[in-house]
Design a protein around this motif. Sequence first.
Motif, PDB file in Angstrom:
ATOM      1  N   LEU A  84       0.827  -1.204   0.000  1.00 25.48           N
ATOM      2  CA  LEU A  84       0.000   0.000   0.000  1.00 25.48           C
ATOM      3  C   LEU A  84       0.860   1.252   0.000  1.00 25.48           C
ATOM      4  CD1 LEU A  84      -2.816   1.236   0.088  1.00 25.48           C
ATOM      5  CD2 LEU A  84      -2.775   1.014   2.588  1.00 25.48           C
ATOM      6  N   GLY A  85       1.934   1.236   0.768  1.00 29.69           N
ATOM      7  CA  GLY A  85       2.835   2.380   0.807  1.00 29.69           C
ATOM      8  C   GLY A  85       3.464   2.648  -0.553  1.00 29.69           C
ATOM      9  N   GLU A  86       3.856   1.579  -1.254  1.00 31.95           N
ATOM     10  CA  GLU A  86       4.453   1.739  -2.582  1.00 31.95           C
ATOM     11  C   GLU A  86       3.426   2.232  -3.597  1.00 31.95           C
ATOM     12  OE1 GLU A  86       7.506   1.746  -2.971  1.00 31.95           O
ATOM     13  OE2 GLU A  86       8.179   0.721  -1.163  1.00 31.95           O
ATOM     14  N   PHE A  87       2.221   1.702  -3.524  1.00 32.92           N
ATOM     15  CA  PHE A  87       1.178   2.142  -4.451  1.00 32.92           C
ATOM     16  C   PHE A  87       0.828   3.613  -4.230  1.00 32.92           C
ATOM     17  CE2 PHE A  87      -0.365  -2.495  -4.545  1.00 32.92           C
ATOM     18  CZ  PHE A  87       0.344  -2.758  -5.709  1.00 32.92           C
ATOM     19  N   ARG A  88       0.779   4.011  -2.985  1.00 28.59           N
ATOM     20  CA  ARG A  88       0.487   5.417  -2.686  1.00 28.59           C
ATOM     21  C   ARG A  88       1.581   6.326  -3.237  1.00 28.59           C
ATOM     22  NH1 ARG A  88      -1.486   4.651   3.626  1.00 28.59           N
ATOM     23  NH2 ARG A  88      -3.735   4.385   3.179  1.00 28.59           N
ATOM     24  N   LEU A  99      -4.363   2.392  -9.773  1.00 30.41           N
ATOM     25  CA  LEU A  99      -4.006   1.518  -8.657  1.00 30.41           C
ATOM     26  C   LEU A  99      -5.049   1.511  -7.535  1.00 30.41           C
ATOM     27  CD1 LEU A  99      -0.202   2.409  -8.424  1.00 30.41           C
ATOM     28  CD2 LEU A  99      -1.206   0.319  -9.360  1.00 30.41           C
ATOM     29  N   TRP A 100      -6.102   2.299  -7.695  1.00 28.53           N
ATOM     30  CA  TRP A 100      -7.102   2.427  -6.622  1.00 28.53           C
ATOM     31  C   TRP A 100      -7.688   1.083  -6.181  1.00 28.53           C
ATOM     32  CZ3 TRP A 100      -7.575   6.532  -3.661  1.00 28.53           C
ATOM     33  CH2 TRP A 100      -8.715   6.691  -2.865  1.00 28.53           C
ATOM     34  N   PRO A 101      -8.102   0.206  -7.101  1.00 25.93           N
ATOM     35  CA  PRO A 101      -8.668  -1.082  -6.657  1.00 25.93           C
ATOM     36  C   PRO A 101      -7.693  -1.937  -5.864  1.00 25.93           C
ATOM     37  CG  PRO A 101      -9.283  -0.643  -8.931  1.00 25.93           C
ATOM     38  CD  PRO A 101      -8.232   0.362  -8.565  1.00 25.93           C
ATOM     39  N   VAL A 102      -6.438  -2.032  -6.325  1.00 28.64           N
ATOM     40  CA  VAL A 102      -5.482  -2.876  -5.597  1.00 28.64           C
ATOM     41  C   VAL A 102      -5.100  -2.231  -4.271  1.00 28.64           C
ATOM     42  CG1 VAL A 102      -3.365  -1.964  -6.659  1.00 28.64           C
ATOM     43  CG2 VAL A 102      -3.436  -4.328  -5.874  1.00 28.64           C
ATOM     44  N   MET A 103      -5.130  -0.906  -4.198  1.00 28.50           N
ATOM     45  CA  MET A 103      -4.903  -0.232  -2.919  1.00 28.50           C
ATOM     46  C   MET A 103      -6.011  -0.595  -1.930  1.00 28.50           C
ATOM     47  SD  MET A 103      -3.657   3.498  -4.353  1.00 28.50           S
ATOM     48  CE  MET A 103      -3.809   4.314  -2.744  1.00 28.50           C
ATOM     49  N   ALA A 104      -7.248  -0.630  -2.427  1.00 27.98           N
ATOM     50  CA  ALA A 104      -8.376  -1.023  -1.574  1.00 27.98           C
ATOM     51  C   ALA A 104      -8.239  -2.472  -1.130  1.00 27.98           C
ATOM     52  CB  ALA A 104      -9.693  -0.812  -2.322  1.00 27.98           C
ATOM     53  N   ASP A 105      -7.749  -3.321  -2.028  1.00 23.36           N
ATOM     54  CA  ASP A 105      -7.583  -4.729  -1.670  1.00 23.36           C
ATOM     55  C   ASP A 105      -6.482  -4.904  -0.634  1.00 23.36           C
ATOM     56  OD1 ASP A 105      -8.808  -7.224  -2.146  1.00 23.36           O
ATOM     57  OD2 ASP A 105      -7.040  -7.902  -3.239  1.00 23.36           O
ATOM     58  N   ALA A 116     -11.731  -0.530   2.768  1.00 22.83           N
ATOM     59  CA  ALA A 116     -11.818  -0.915   1.355  1.00 22.83           C
ATOM     60  C   ALA A 116     -13.178  -0.557   0.782  1.00 22.83           C
ATOM     61  CB  ALA A 116     -11.558  -2.413   1.215  1.00 22.83           C
ATOM     62  N   LEU A 117     -14.216  -0.800   1.568  1.00 18.48           N
ATOM     63  CA  LEU A 117     -15.580  -0.499   1.115  1.00 18.48           C
ATOM     64  C   LEU A 117     -15.776   1.004   0.962  1.00 18.48           C
ATOM     65  CD1 LEU A 117     -17.999  -2.235   0.380  1.00 18.48           C
ATOM     66  CD2 LEU A 117     -18.865  -1.913   2.708  1.00 18.48           C
ATOM     67  N   ALA A 118     -15.200   1.765   1.863  1.00 16.33           N
ATOM     68  CA  ALA A 118     -15.292   3.224   1.765  1.00 16.33           C
ATOM     69  C   ALA A 118     -14.592   3.720   0.499  1.00 16.33           C
ATOM     70  CB  ALA A 118     -14.672   3.872   3.000  1.00 16.33           C
ATOM     71  N   MET A 119     -13.479   3.112   0.150  1.00 19.65           N
ATOM     72  CA  MET A 119     -12.763   3.505  -1.056  1.00 19.65           C
ATOM     73  C   MET A 119     -13.581   3.222  -2.315  1.00 19.65           C
ATOM     74  SD  MET A 119      -8.841   2.309  -0.178  1.00 19.65           S
ATOM     75  CE  MET A 119      -8.187   2.897  -1.744  1.00 19.65           C
ATOM     76  N   GLU A 124     -12.666   8.687  -7.034  1.00 16.86           N
ATOM     77  CA  GLU A 124     -11.647   8.083  -7.886  1.00 16.86           C
ATOM     78  C   GLU A 124     -12.198   6.933  -8.719  1.00 16.86           C
ATOM     79  OE1 GLU A 124      -9.299  10.166  -4.729  1.00 16.86           O
ATOM     80  OE2 GLU A 124     -11.188   9.054  -4.837  1.00 16.86           O
ATOM     81  N   VAL A 125     -13.187   6.229  -8.187  1.00 16.42           N
ATOM     82  CA  VAL A 125     -13.746   5.070  -8.886  1.00 16.42           C
ATOM     83  C   VAL A 125     -14.371   5.487 -10.214  1.00 16.42           C
ATOM     84  CG1 VAL A 125     -15.433   3.192  -8.740  1.00 16.42           C
ATOM     85  CG2 VAL A 125     -14.110   3.843  -6.720  1.00 16.42           C
ATOM     86  N   GLN A 126     -14.975   6.659 -10.243  1.00 20.04           N
ATOM     87  CA  GLN A 126     -15.609   7.132 -11.464  1.00 20.04           C
ATOM     88  C   GLN A 126     -14.601   7.438 -12.560  1.00 20.04           C
ATOM     89  OE1 GLN A 126     -18.894   6.865 -11.604  1.00 20.04           O
ATOM     90  NE2 GLN A 126     -18.715   6.141  -9.482  1.00 20.04           N
ATOM     91  N   ARG A 127     -13.347   7.617 -12.174  1.00 25.60           N
ATOM     92  CA  ARG A 127     -12.293   7.912 -13.151  1.00 25.60           C
ATOM     93  C   ARG A 127     -11.634   6.648 -13.696  1.00 25.60           C
ATOM     94  NH1 ARG A 127      -8.294  11.506  -9.964  1.00 25.60           N
ATOM     95  NH2 ARG A 127      -7.099  11.266 -11.917  1.00 25.60           N
ATOM     96  N   LEU A 128     -11.979   5.518 -13.122  1.00 24.43           N
ATOM     97  CA  LEU A 128     -11.412   4.252 -13.590  1.00 24.43           C
ATOM     98  C   LEU A 128     -12.023   3.852 -14.925  1.00 24.43           C
ATOM     99  CD1 LEU A 128     -11.564   2.221 -10.248  1.00 24.43           C
ATOM    100  CD2 LEU A 128      -9.466   3.011 -11.380  1.00 24.43           C
ATOM    101  N   ASP A 129     -11.257   3.123 -15.736  1.00 23.84           N
ATOM    102  CA  ASP A 129     -11.841   2.568 -16.948  1.00 23.84           C
ATOM    103  C   ASP A 129     -12.736   1.393 -16.565  1.00 23.84           C
ATOM    104  OD1 ASP A 129     -10.137   0.442 -16.405  1.00 23.84           O
ATOM    105  OD2 ASP A 129      -8.725   0.899 -18.009  1.00 23.84           O
ATOM    106  N   ARG A 130     -13.345   0.783 -17.562  1.00 23.14           N
ATOM    107  CA  ARG A 130     -14.315  -0.272 -17.271  1.00 23.14           C
ATOM    108  C   ARG A 130     -13.684  -1.442 -16.524  1.00 23.14           C
ATOM    109  NH1 ARG A 130     -17.927  -3.478 -21.790  1.00 23.14           N
ATOM    110  NH2 ARG A 130     -19.606  -4.182 -20.407  1.00 23.14           N
ATOM    111  N   ALA A 131     -12.501  -1.841 -16.962  1.00 20.11           N
ATOM    112  CA  ALA A 131     -11.810  -2.942 -16.289  1.00 20.11           C
ATOM    113  C   ALA A 131     -11.511  -2.588 -14.840  1.00 20.11           C
ATOM    114  CB  ALA A 131     -10.517  -3.286 -17.032  1.00 20.11           C
ATOM    115  N   GLY A 132     -11.097  -1.349 -14.603  1.00 19.01           N
ATOM    116  CA  GLY A 132     -10.801  -0.903 -13.253  1.00 19.01           C
ATOM    117  C   GLY A 132     -12.039  -0.887 -12.370  1.00 19.01           C
TER     118      GLY A 132
END
Length: 254
Positions: A84-88, A99-105, A116-119, A124-132
């Motif tokens: 998480l520290g590296e992703f941030r 990286l938002w989904p894997v950060m939540a995981d 994770a649920l709050a994230m 940021e989720v709205q900015r993700l592509d469909r796969a994200g």
Amino acid sequence: MPIPDDVTGEEIDKDVRQELLSLPKTLAEDVAKNLVMVAKLLDEDPEKAYGYSRVALRLASRVAAVREAAGFAAYAVGKYSEALGEFRAARRMTGGVELWPVMADCERGMGRPEKALAMAGEPEVQRLDRAGQVEMRLVAAGARRDMGQADAAVVTLQSPELASNAVHPWTARLRYAYADALLEVGREGEARDWFAKALEADQAGSTDASDRLAELDGVQFTDALEDGDELGEDEAEGADEGAGAARDERSEQD
């Protein structure tokens, strides 16, 4: 750590290579080679991949691609806080949301499903592509299950992507997660149907949907080698018994 002779560093993605241009040439080559090793070993030997990522990190900690690779390597070996520290750090450097989904995981991995649920509800989720967004949905459903909310997990996975007949790289995993969630709430018949759908989409063999289907159908697999060993043992025992009987018979005749 040793780098095989056939690894040149040229194998890395062109975007990563562009990032490494900020480094001296020799240093950039060394970092590139270590990043190639991380990518090659991440699935088959995550511990070694983690080792190479630490080397790359020591050489070029100010390169976003290096921080991201270090994050995925740490994630693969269950070092979620470190990941998480590296992703941030990578996200601060790039400003991206990929990286938002894997950060939540990672939050889930650290025992914080509520975070994770709050994230999953952040802008940021709205900015993700469909796969994200599909990845984020999978993480959110997992968080619901972590919190004992199995029925909510089922609802979380219901989406246009799940209902679609089109097959994408994430389709098998989404269908599999839905089948598993259905099974947890006792909807076995529906779960079987969705495991079958997951298997249809799983061209890369990324899930064990076939095994789960067989389990639901009551199919039991036996190891042919073990059966052969058992047969060999039975034959050996039979031979021993036959030899013993022959010896007894000769003794009686004597």
